[in-house]
Design a protein around this motif. Structure first.
Motif, PDB file in Angstrom:
ATOM      1  N   ALA A 238      -5.960 -21.007  42.547  1.00 48.08           N
ATOM      2  CA  ALA A 238      -6.737 -20.815  41.326  1.00 48.08           C
ATOM      3  C   ALA A 238      -6.421 -19.461  40.697  1.00 48.08           C
ATOM      4  N   ALA A 239      -6.371 -19.438  39.381  1.00 50.46           N
ATOM      5  CA  ALA A 239      -6.166 -18.181  38.663  1.00 50.46           C
ATOM      6  C   ALA A 239      -7.412 -17.309  38.788  1.00 50.46           C
ATOM      7  N   PHE A 240      -7.223 -15.995  38.750  1.00 54.62           N
ATOM      8  CA  PHE A 240      -8.361 -15.085  38.819  1.00 54.62           C
ATOM      9  C   PHE A 240      -8.003 -13.767  38.155  1.00 54.62           C
ATOM     10  N   ILE A 241      -9.028 -12.965  37.918  1.00 54.14           N
ATOM     11  CA  ILE A 241      -8.871 -11.661  37.279  1.00 54.14           C
ATOM     12  C   ILE A 241      -9.430 -10.599  38.210  1.00 54.14           C
ATOM     13  N   LEU A 242      -8.706  -9.506  38.359  1.00 48.53           N
ATOM     14  CA  LEU A 242      -9.186  -8.363  39.129  1.00 48.53           C
ATOM     15  C   LEU A 242      -9.368  -7.161  38.214  1.00 48.53           C
ATOM     16  N   PRO A 243     -10.439  -6.372  38.433  1.00 48.56           N
ATOM     17  CA  PRO A 243     -11.509  -6.608  39.402  1.00 48.56           C
ATOM     18  C   PRO A 243     -12.375  -7.793  38.994  1.00 48.56           C
ATOM     19  N   ASN A 244     -12.850  -8.563  39.998  1.00 48.01           N
ATOM     20  CA  ASN A 244     -13.614  -9.771  39.681  1.00 48.01           C
ATOM     21  C   ASN A 244     -15.099  -9.500  39.465  1.00 48.01           C
ATOM     22  N   TRP A 268      -4.910 -13.899  26.537  1.00 47.53           N
ATOM     23  CA  TRP A 268      -6.279 -13.398  26.653  1.00 47.53           C
ATOM     24  C   TRP A 268      -7.068 -13.724  25.388  1.00 47.53           C
ATOM     25  N   ASN A 269      -8.390 -13.781  25.531  1.00 51.56           N
ATOM     26  CA  ASN A 269      -9.222 -14.007  24.346  1.00 51.56           C
ATOM     27  C   ASN A 269      -9.271 -12.787  23.437  1.00 51.56           C
ATOM     28  N   THR A 270      -8.636 -11.703  23.852  1.00 48.71           N
ATOM     29  CA  THR A 270      -8.482 -10.539  22.977  1.00 48.71           C
ATOM     30  C   THR A 270      -7.252 -10.656  22.087  1.00 48.71           C
ATOM     31  N   GLY A 271      -6.411 -11.669  22.361  1.00 49.97           N
ATOM     32  CA  GLY A 271      -5.158 -11.818  21.636  1.00 49.97           C
ATOM     33  C   GLY A 271      -3.964 -11.270  22.384  1.00 49.97           C
ATOM     34  N   ALA A 272      -4.201 -10.533  23.471  1.00 51.34           N
ATOM     35  CA  ALA A 272      -3.103  -9.965  24.251  1.00 51.34           C
ATOM     36  C   ALA A 272      -2.359 -11.065  25.006  1.00 51.34           C
ATOM     37  N   THR A 273      -1.073 -10.836  25.261  1.00 51.16           N
ATOM     38  CA  THR A 273      -0.244 -11.807  25.981  1.00 51.16           C
ATOM     39  C   THR A 273       0.445 -11.164  27.182  1.00 51.16           C
ATOM     40  N   THR A 284     -17.340 -10.597  27.960  1.00 43.39           N
ATOM     41  CA  THR A 284     -16.730 -11.585  28.846  1.00 43.39           C
ATOM     42  C   THR A 284     -15.285 -11.774  28.409  1.00 43.39           C
ATOM     43  N   TYR A 285     -14.367 -11.533  29.321  1.00 45.54           N
ATOM     44  CA  TYR A 285     -12.942 -11.626  29.025  1.00 45.54           C
ATOM     45  C   TYR A 285     -12.363 -12.840  29.753  1.00 45.54           C
ATOM     46  N   SER A 286     -11.541 -13.608  29.053  1.00 43.73           N
ATOM     47  CA  SER A 286     -10.928 -14.795  29.643  1.00 43.73           C
ATOM     48  C   SER A 286      -9.434 -14.794  29.357  1.00 43.73           C
ATOM     49  N   VAL A 287      -8.692 -15.489  30.225  1.00 45.16           N
ATOM     50  CA  VAL A 287      -7.248 -15.582  30.068  1.00 45.16           C
ATOM     51  C   VAL A 287      -6.810 -17.002  30.416  1.00 45.16           C
ATOM     52  N   GLU A 288      -5.930 -17.557  29.595  1.00 43.37           N
ATOM     53  CA  GLU A 288      -5.304 -18.847  29.868  1.00 43.37           C
ATOM     54  C   GLU A 288      -3.899 -18.584  30.387  1.00 43.37           C
ATOM     55  N   CYS A 295       1.807 -25.351  35.262  1.00 45.75           N
ATOM     56  CA  CYS A 295       0.402 -25.754  35.305  1.00 45.75           C
ATOM     57  C   CYS A 295      -0.431 -24.801  34.454  1.00 45.75           C
ATOM     58  N   GLU A 296      -1.444 -25.347  33.782  1.00 46.64           N
ATOM     59  CA  GLU A 296      -2.315 -24.542  32.935  1.00 46.64           C
ATOM     60  C   GLU A 296      -3.628 -24.266  33.654  1.00 46.64           C
ATOM     61  N   GLN A 297      -4.028 -22.988  33.647  1.00 49.51           N
ATOM     62  CA  GLN A 297      -5.261 -22.570  34.300  1.00 49.51           C
ATOM     63  C   GLN A 297      -6.006 -21.587  33.410  1.00 49.51           C
ATOM     64  N   LYS A 298      -7.283 -21.367  33.739  1.00 48.98           N
ATOM     65  CA  LYS A 298      -8.091 -20.419  32.985  1.00 48.98           C
ATOM     66  C   LYS A 298      -8.970 -19.638  33.942  1.00 48.98           C
ATOM     67  N   ALA A 299      -9.153 -18.359  33.656  1.00 44.28           N
ATOM     68  CA  ALA A 299     -10.027 -17.509  34.458  1.00 44.28           C
ATOM     69  C   ALA A 299     -10.798 -16.594  33.519  1.00 44.28           C
ATOM     70  N   ASP A 300     -11.984 -16.175  33.950  1.00 34.84           N
ATOM     71  CA  ASP A 300     -12.756 -15.244  33.136  1.00 34.84           C
ATOM     72  C   ASP A 300     -13.521 -14.285  34.026  1.00 34.84           C
ATOM     73  N   VAL A 301     -13.939 -13.186  33.442  1.00 33.76           N
ATOM     74  CA  VAL A 301     -14.710 -12.181  34.160  1.00 33.76           C
ATOM     75  C   VAL A 301     -15.676 -11.535  33.176  1.00 33.76           C
ATOM     76  N   LYS A 302     -16.887 -11.269  33.644  1.00 28.92           N
ATOM     77  CA  LYS A 302     -17.887 -10.593  32.819  1.00 28.92           C
ATOM     78  C   LYS A 302     -17.874  -9.110  33.160  1.00 28.92           C
ATOM     79  N   VAL A 303     -17.699  -8.296  32.152  1.00 30.32           N
ATOM     80  CA  VAL A 303     -17.651  -6.846  32.335  1.00 30.32           C
ATOM     81  C   VAL A 303     -18.957  -6.247  31.818  1.00 30.32           C
ATOM     82  N   VAL A 304     -19.597  -5.442  32.641  1.00 28.73           N
ATOM     83  CA  VAL A 304     -20.847  -4.786  32.250  1.00 28.73           C
ATOM     84  C   VAL A 304     -20.631  -3.280  32.192  1.00 28.73           C
TER      85      VAL A 304
END
Length: 403
Positions: A238-244, A268-273, A284-288, A295-304
């Motif tokens: 599974a795709a993931f983002i660090l720090p999680n 990324w949902n910020t437009g970055a590639t 909340t940041y997500s990346v496809e 294979c296509e996957q998606k991951a996201d992380v909530k930043v506080v």
């Protein structure tokens, strides 16, 4: 099935595999073999593999010779010494049109439910004599928990399963290079078998003559035969983002990194590639992700947001003020507002009537209510605020209005 006229060298050793340890297909490279005297069925030669109907063929340069396999098949295995083959559509003689030579294999462990996997097999058509002369498009891979054996003549010649992967670009007619049939799929769970072949009826199978075939008449009375090598099924992590569990300090930046790190694309949902991005605010940041396997996957992380500076000072409220325009204690307000990041201040008289309200950081009471200076006496305040760490607090008390 083809009958061989070449001398077979009997070997009892097993050859080393050539596919990654991630591969869940037992003997997926067809390198391990045994000798079964007189055996022609696939399972007589290949541990972990068996046939559904008739006899798919096994070719190995160690059992024949390199020259013998090259001459008979028109090609060598894609890698190593072994490969298999069988016809996938047949109009030859008394053979039924729906006849198929599926190859069936075993997985080393059941597939996990709702888990992403990748499957592939390399295929190449064989052009051999006037009766083996056309190619098809519909080579597919089935993952199942069923063991198919056609014991009687009433059973279907076609295994009625839906492939998780099926080649759909065009008729597979490349005679020089091996064609990869591959794709990603979500497992139902519990699949322990892999089956490779043509799962379409003849009417739904796309066909075309192979380059160098023997003419239109033979095409309509011939058959389609394919070689198979290097079968692979593996789990895609599974795709993931660090720090999680991401926390960003106020007035600072944080780097988020997406995994796996060998992906083809990151969006990324910020437009970055890029694989990593630098952020400076809570969200909340997500990346496809498109993995190396496609294979296509998606991951996201909530930043506080978190305060990472010195300890917050205690908030002080005055116990009296004198709104007489002498430039000294003319306003009721927090004495150290620089240590808070937000507030709501309400002031009440002795009758419980609210005489002042503000939600501004620089809000302050000048002692007036409805454009009239209030009477001398006791008043009460109720303050909700966030400190420098963005933590919420409530403070309440009384004070005296003087003149």
């Amino acid at each position: 099935m083809f009958r061989f006229s070449y001398f077979i060298v009997l070997l009892s050793s097993f050859l080393c595999g050539k596919i990654s340890a991630q591969n869940l297909v037992r003997n997926g490279d067809f390198e391990q073999y045994t000798n079964s005297p007189g055996g022609l069925l696939l399972e007589d030669w290949l541990p972990g593999w068996y046939s559904y109907f008739t006899t798919p063929d096994y070719y190995n340069t160690a059992l024949w010779t390199i020259e013998g396999v090259q001459d008979y098949c028109g090609t060598l295995p894609r890698s190593g010494a072994g490969m298999t083959g069988g016809y996938q559509l047949g109009y030859w003689g008394a053979m039924p049109a729906y006849n198929r030579e599926y190859i069936q294999g075993e997985l080393s462990e059941p597939l996990k439910p709702n888990t992403l996997y990748y499957a592939e097999v390399y295929v190449k058509p064989m052009l051999k004599s006037p009766v083996i002369n056309f190619g098809i498009k519909n080579i597919g891979i089935v993952l199942t928990n069923k063991h198919y054996i056609r014991y009687d003549s009433t059973a279907s010649y076609i295994i009625e399963e839906t492939p998780v992967v099926e080649y759909s670009n065009s008729v597979i007619s490349e005679m020089t290079e091996w064609t990869k049939v591959s794709g990603c799929f979500i497992a139902k769970g519990g699949e322990t078998k892999i089956i490779i072949g043509n799962f379409n009826t003849d009417a739904l199978t796309d066909t075309a003559q192979l380059p160098g075939a023997f003419g239109e008449e033979q095409f309509h009375s011939g058959m389609s035969y394919y070689l198979f090598d290097d079968v692979l099924v593996k789990e895609i992590p599974a795709a993931f983002i660090l720090p999680n569990e991401a926390v960003i300090c106020r007035d600072s930046t944080l780097t988020l990194t997406a995994y796996p790190d060998n992906a083809l694309t990151y969006e990324w949902n910020t437009g970055a590639t890029t694989k990593s991005i630098e952020i400076d605010k809570a969200s909340t940041y997500s990346v496809e992700i498109t993995t190396a396997e496609g294979c296509e996957q998606k991951a996201d992380v909530k930043v506080v947001t978190k305060y990472c500076g010195p300890r917050c000072s205690e908030l002080f409220m005055p116990n009296a003020f004198s709104p007489n325009d002498d430039a000294s204690n003319d306003y009721f307000m927090p004495m150290n507002p620089e240590d808070i990041s937000g507030m709501e201040l309400s002031i009440y008289n002795r009758l419980g009537e609210r005489v002042f309200y503000t939600n501004k950081l620089d809000g302050k009471w000048d002692g007036h209510f409805r454009n009239q200076l209030c009477d001398i006496g006791n008043y009460f305040y109720y303050l909700r605020y966030r400190d420098c760490k963005e933590e919420a607090h409530v403070k309440k008390g009384d004070f005296v209005l003087l003149k």
